[in-house]
Write a protein that holds these residues in place. Sequence first.
Motif, PDB file in Angstrom:
ATOM      1  N   THR A   1      38.392  29.786  35.974  1.00  0.00           N
ATOM      2  CA  THR A   1      38.468  29.720  37.437  1.00  0.00           C
ATOM      3  C   THR A   1      39.312  28.520  37.858  1.00  0.00           C
ATOM      4  OG1 THR A   1      36.519  28.301  37.594  1.00  0.00           O
ATOM      5  CG2 THR A   1      36.139  30.702  37.658  1.00  0.00           C
ATOM      6  N   ASP A   2      39.631  28.468  39.146  1.00  0.00           N
ATOM      7  CA  ASP A   2      40.351  27.314  39.695  1.00  0.00           C
ATOM      8  C   ASP A   2      39.586  26.030  39.393  1.00  0.00           C
ATOM      9  OD1 ASP A   2      42.054  29.236  40.779  1.00  0.00           O
ATOM     10  OD2 ASP A   2      41.418  28.888  42.852  1.00  0.00           O
ATOM     11  N   GLU A   3      38.271  26.080  39.568  1.00  0.00           N
ATOM     12  CA  GLU A   3      37.440  24.898  39.367  1.00  0.00           C
ATOM     13  C   GLU A   3      37.463  24.433  37.915  1.00  0.00           C
ATOM     14  OE1 GLU A   3      36.258  27.786  40.900  1.00  0.00           O
ATOM     15  OE2 GLU A   3      36.637  26.976  42.898  1.00  0.00           O
ATOM     16  N   LYS A   4      37.365  25.373  36.957  1.00  0.00           N
ATOM     17  CA  LYS A   4      37.396  24.999  35.538  1.00  0.00           C
ATOM     18  C   LYS A   4      38.752  24.403  35.168  1.00  0.00           C
ATOM     19  CE  LYS A   4      34.092  28.419  33.805  1.00  0.00           C
ATOM     20  NZ  LYS A   4      33.967  29.612  32.939  1.00  0.00           N
TER      21      LYS A   4
ATOM     22  N   ILE B   1      45.247  26.130  40.443  1.00  0.00           N
ATOM     23  CA  ILE B   1      45.084  27.514  40.876  1.00  0.00           C
ATOM     24  C   ILE B   1      45.348  28.465  39.723  1.00  0.00           C
ATOM     25  CG2 ILE B   1      47.451  27.631  41.758  1.00  0.00           C
ATOM     26  CD1 ILE B   1      46.328  29.571  43.927  1.00  0.00           C
ATOM     27  N   VAL B   2      44.441  29.411  39.547  1.00  0.00           N
ATOM     28  CA  VAL B   2      44.618  30.500  38.592  1.00  0.00           C
ATOM     29  C   VAL B   2      45.224  31.655  39.388  1.00  0.00           C
ATOM     30  CG1 VAL B   2      43.443  32.155  37.099  1.00  0.00           C
ATOM     31  CG2 VAL B   2      42.668  29.776  37.165  1.00  0.00           C
ATOM     32  N   MET B   3      46.343  32.165  38.929  1.00  0.00           N
ATOM     33  CA  MET B   3      47.019  33.247  39.645  1.00  0.00           C
ATOM     34  C   MET B   3      46.273  34.562  39.403  1.00  0.00           C
ATOM     35  SD  MET B   3      49.166  31.378  41.043  1.00  0.00           S
ATOM     36  CE  MET B   3      50.101  32.592  41.943  1.00  0.00           C
ATOM     37  N   THR B   4      46.093  35.311  40.471  1.00  0.00           N
ATOM     38  CA  THR B   4      45.363  36.574  40.387  1.00  0.00           C
ATOM     39  C   THR B   4      46.208  37.729  40.914  1.00  0.00           C
ATOM     40  OG1 THR B   4      44.353  36.188  42.548  1.00  0.00           O
ATOM     41  CG2 THR B   4      43.092  35.478  40.618  1.00  0.00           C
ATOM     42  N   ASP B   5      45.863  38.918  40.460  1.00  0.00           N
ATOM     43  CA  ASP B   5      46.509  40.131  40.951  1.00  0.00           C
ATOM     44  C   ASP B   5      46.071  40.353  42.395  1.00  0.00           C
ATOM     45  OD1 ASP B   5      47.898  42.849  40.220  1.00  0.00           O
ATOM     46  OD2 ASP B   5      46.045  43.357  41.294  1.00  0.00           O
ATOM     47  N   ASN B   6      47.010  40.670  43.267  1.00  0.00           N
ATOM     48  CA  ASN B   6      46.700  40.852  44.684  1.00  0.00           C
ATOM     49  C   ASN B   6      45.745  42.007  44.951  1.00  0.00           C
ATOM     50  OD1 ASN B   6      48.314  38.716  45.451  1.00  0.00           O
ATOM     51  ND2 ASN B   6      50.116  39.994  45.786  1.00  0.00           N
TER      52      ASN B   6
ATOM     53  N   ARG C   1      41.940  40.188  39.795  1.00  0.00           N
ATOM     54  CA  ARG C   1      41.709  39.766  38.418  1.00  0.00           C
ATOM     55  C   ARG C   1      42.752  38.722  38.007  1.00  0.00           C
ATOM     56  NH1 ARG C   1      41.735  43.924  33.272  1.00  0.00           N
ATOM     57  NH2 ARG C   1      41.327  42.346  31.706  1.00  0.00           N
ATOM     58  N   SER C   2      42.332  37.773  37.191  1.00  0.00           N
ATOM     59  CA  SER C   2      43.244  36.740  36.706  1.00  0.00           C
ATOM     60  C   SER C   2      44.448  37.364  36.027  1.00  0.00           C
ATOM     61  CB  SER C   2      42.522  35.832  35.706  1.00  0.00           C
ATOM     62  OG  SER C   2      43.442  34.976  35.061  1.00  0.00           O
ATOM     63  N   ARG C   3      45.600  36.756  36.234  1.00  0.00           N
ATOM     64  CA  ARG C   3      46.816  37.198  35.566  1.00  0.00           C
ATOM     65  C   ARG C   3      47.041  36.429  34.266  1.00  0.00           C
ATOM     66  NH1 ARG C   3      51.398  37.007  39.886  1.00  0.00           N
ATOM     67  NH2 ARG C   3      52.594  37.856  38.164  1.00  0.00           N
ATOM     68  N   GLY C   4      46.110  35.517  33.921  1.00  0.00           N
ATOM     69  CA  GLY C   4      46.182  34.808  32.646  1.00  0.00           C
ATOM     70  C   GLY C   4      47.011  33.537  32.665  1.00  0.00           C
ATOM     71  N   PHE C   5      47.411  33.100  33.855  1.00  0.00           N
ATOM     72  CA  PHE C   5      48.147  31.843  33.945  1.00  0.00           C
ATOM     73  C   PHE C   5      47.842  31.164  35.265  1.00  0.00           C
ATOM     74  CE2 PHE C   5      50.984  34.848  35.980  1.00  0.00           C
ATOM     75  CZ  PHE C   5      51.556  34.139  37.033  1.00  0.00           C
ATOM     76  N   GLY C   6      48.225  29.904  35.362  1.00  0.00           N
ATOM     77  CA  GLY C   6      47.977  29.164  36.589  1.00  0.00           C
ATOM     78  C   GLY C   6      48.872  27.951  36.678  1.00  0.00           C
ATOM     79  N   PHE C   7      48.636  27.151  37.704  1.00  0.00           N
ATOM     80  CA  PHE C   7      49.421  25.948  37.944  1.00  0.00           C
ATOM     81  C   PHE C   7      48.491  24.795  38.291  1.00  0.00           C
ATOM     82  CE2 PHE C   7      52.189  29.503  38.883  1.00  0.00           C
ATOM     83  CZ  PHE C   7      53.350  29.158  38.218  1.00  0.00           C
ATOM     84  N   VAL C   8      48.878  23.608  37.833  1.00  0.00           N
ATOM     85  CA  VAL C   8      48.125  22.391  38.132  1.00  0.00           C
ATOM     86  C   VAL C   8      49.115  21.378  38.694  1.00  0.00           C
ATOM     87  CG1 VAL C   8      46.741  20.511  37.188  1.00  0.00           C
ATOM     88  CG2 VAL C   8      46.470  22.827  36.283  1.00  0.00           C
ATOM     89  N   THR C   9      48.761  20.777  39.812  1.00  0.00           N
ATOM     90  CA  THR C   9      49.584  19.734  40.423  1.00  0.00           C
ATOM     91  C   THR C   9      48.830  18.410  40.329  1.00  0.00           C
ATOM     92  OG1 THR C   9      50.475  21.351  41.981  1.00  0.00           O
ATOM     93  CG2 THR C   9      50.833  19.023  42.501  1.00  0.00           C
ATOM     94  N   PHE C  10      49.499  17.408  39.757  1.00  0.00           N
ATOM     95  CA  PHE C  10      48.906  16.084  39.585  1.00  0.00           C
ATOM     96  C   PHE C  10      49.382  15.136  40.682  1.00  0.00           C
ATOM     97  CE2 PHE C  10      48.535  17.762  35.285  1.00  0.00           C
ATOM     98  CZ  PHE C  10      47.275  17.328  34.913  1.00  0.00           C
TER      99      PHE C  10
END
Length: 162
Positions: free
Chosen positions: A19-22, A37-42, A46-55
């Motif tokens: 999840t986004d939180e994890k 953010i975990v990217m999800t199918d619109n 369902r998760s698309r298996g990838f995400g982005f993290v901004t520091f």
Amino acid sequence: METQNTLKIFVGGLSFETTDEKLNQYFQQWGQVIDAIVMTDNVSKRSRGFGFVTFADAASVDLVLVQPELVIDGRRVEAKRAVPRSDLSPNAPVFSVVNQDGFPLRSDSFSRECPSNFSDEGEVGFQENMNAKIFVGGLHYDTRDNCFRNYFEQFGKVMAAE
């Protein structure tokens, strides 16, 4: 001045349970996380298996990128500097590994031993005569490099498989 581009990473190979939180909690060990953010199918959500993290700072990004292994929810994931869509070539080939329903191929279809045939679960779509690097996410952490390479060699010459 640091731009959003130098502060953001792409994280591929996420578990569908991440999840986004994890994602946020995991990457906080390297610095302050502004967004995860975990990217999800619109449609399916369902998760698309990838995400982005901004520091908050670029030093955190550098720390993440030198880690020898990143494991979230029992899955080995890959982190790379995020590349803005505007920087991507419009003519770059698009590769996907999907099952018959069009969902990304999950890593559990890769057994711990070399599989005899992956095509029952998914297919690889690509343009012929194109030299390109592809990202295959969602692999089980025990997937052996030689098994991974052997599978893709049925489609053509593999220059590197990591």
